[in-house]
Scaffold this active site. Structure first.
Site, PDB file in Angstrom:
ATOM      1  N   HIS A 125       0.846  -1.201   0.000  1.00 14.11           N
ATOM      2  CA  HIS A 125       0.000   0.000   0.000  1.00 14.11           C
ATOM      3  C   HIS A 125       0.880   1.249   0.000  1.00 14.11           C
ATOM      4  CE1 HIS A 125      -3.862  -1.984   1.801  1.00 14.11           C
ATOM      5  NE2 HIS A 125      -3.335  -2.704   0.813  1.00 14.11           N
ATOM      6  N   GLU A 171       0.874   3.833   1.907  1.00 11.34           N
ATOM      7  CA  GLU A 171       1.353   4.214   3.236  1.00 11.34           C
ATOM      8  C   GLU A 171       2.572   3.397   3.643  1.00 11.34           C
ATOM      9  OE1 GLU A 171      -3.263   4.270   3.553  1.00 11.34           O
ATOM     10  OE2 GLU A 171      -1.723   3.258   2.364  1.00 11.34           O
ATOM     11  N   CYS A 225      -6.213   1.761   5.782  1.00 13.30           N
ATOM     12  CA  CYS A 225      -6.832   0.517   6.236  1.00 13.30           C
ATOM     13  C   CYS A 225      -6.234   0.139   7.600  1.00 13.30           C
ATOM     14  CB  CYS A 225      -6.579  -0.594   5.212  1.00 13.30           C
ATOM     15  SG  CYS A 225      -4.848  -1.150   5.153  1.00 13.30           S
ATOM     16  N   CYS A 234      -2.375  -0.623   7.495  1.00 12.23           N
ATOM     17  CA  CYS A 234      -1.536   0.577   7.419  1.00 12.23           C
ATOM     18  C   CYS A 234      -1.574   1.367   8.728  1.00 12.23           C
ATOM     19  CB  CYS A 234      -1.955   1.440   6.242  1.00 12.23           C
ATOM     20  SG  CYS A 234      -1.598   0.647   4.649  1.00 12.23           S
TER      21      CYS A 234
END
Length: 146
Positions: A54, A56, A84, A87
């Site tokens: 992801h 992040e 999410c 993260c």
């Protein structure tokens, strides 16, 4: 020049646009320390065939490398979509100083799953350039349905 949250969120939106161009869900992130961007990232889950890639995570990893340490106490993460749970957990372990995000994620965002997951000292602000971040996501998913 005075930098503000919108300035750094626009940087994150540019990262999200890079993800879009690569066929990735358009989420971008920038880590700022002392008013200076030190790391950035965008979703690479399809490119790397890695569900953990992801935006992040990419940005947090790069920031830790840039600073030479795993803790990001004095850093702010700007991300175009509410993180999410995975993260947010990484942000907890990095002891992130601040989180600023664009669009809310009512289905998969950490706030709907476990709002207390962030480090107690992490300040949070959502909705920065929310309309632009949301539109980029809507355009991406609309293009996938055609």
């Amino acid at each position: 020049m005075i930098f503000n949250d919108e300035y750094f969120m626009r940087m994150a939106l540019k990262e999200a646009e890079l993800a879009y161009q690569q066929g990735e869900v358009p989420v971008g992130a920038v880590v700022v320390s002392g008013g200076i961007p030190i790391a950035k990232g965008h979703n690479l889950t399809e490119t790397l065939n890695d569900v953990t890639a992801h935006a992040e995570i990419q940005a947090i990893t790069a920031a830790a490398g840039s600073l030479g340490g795993k803790y990001l106490n004095d850093c702010v993460l700007y991300v175009t979509l509410e993180p999410c749970l995975m993260c947010a957990g990484a942000m907890y372990w990095a002891q992130l100083g601040g989180l600023i995000f664009g669009a809310y994620d009512e289905k998969r965002g950490y706030k709907s799953v476990k709002p207390s997951v962030l480090h107690p000292r992490t300040s949070v602000r959502g909705g920065v350039l929310e309309a632009e971040a949301s539109q980029l996501l809507k355009d991406f998913f609309k293009s996938k349905r055609i």
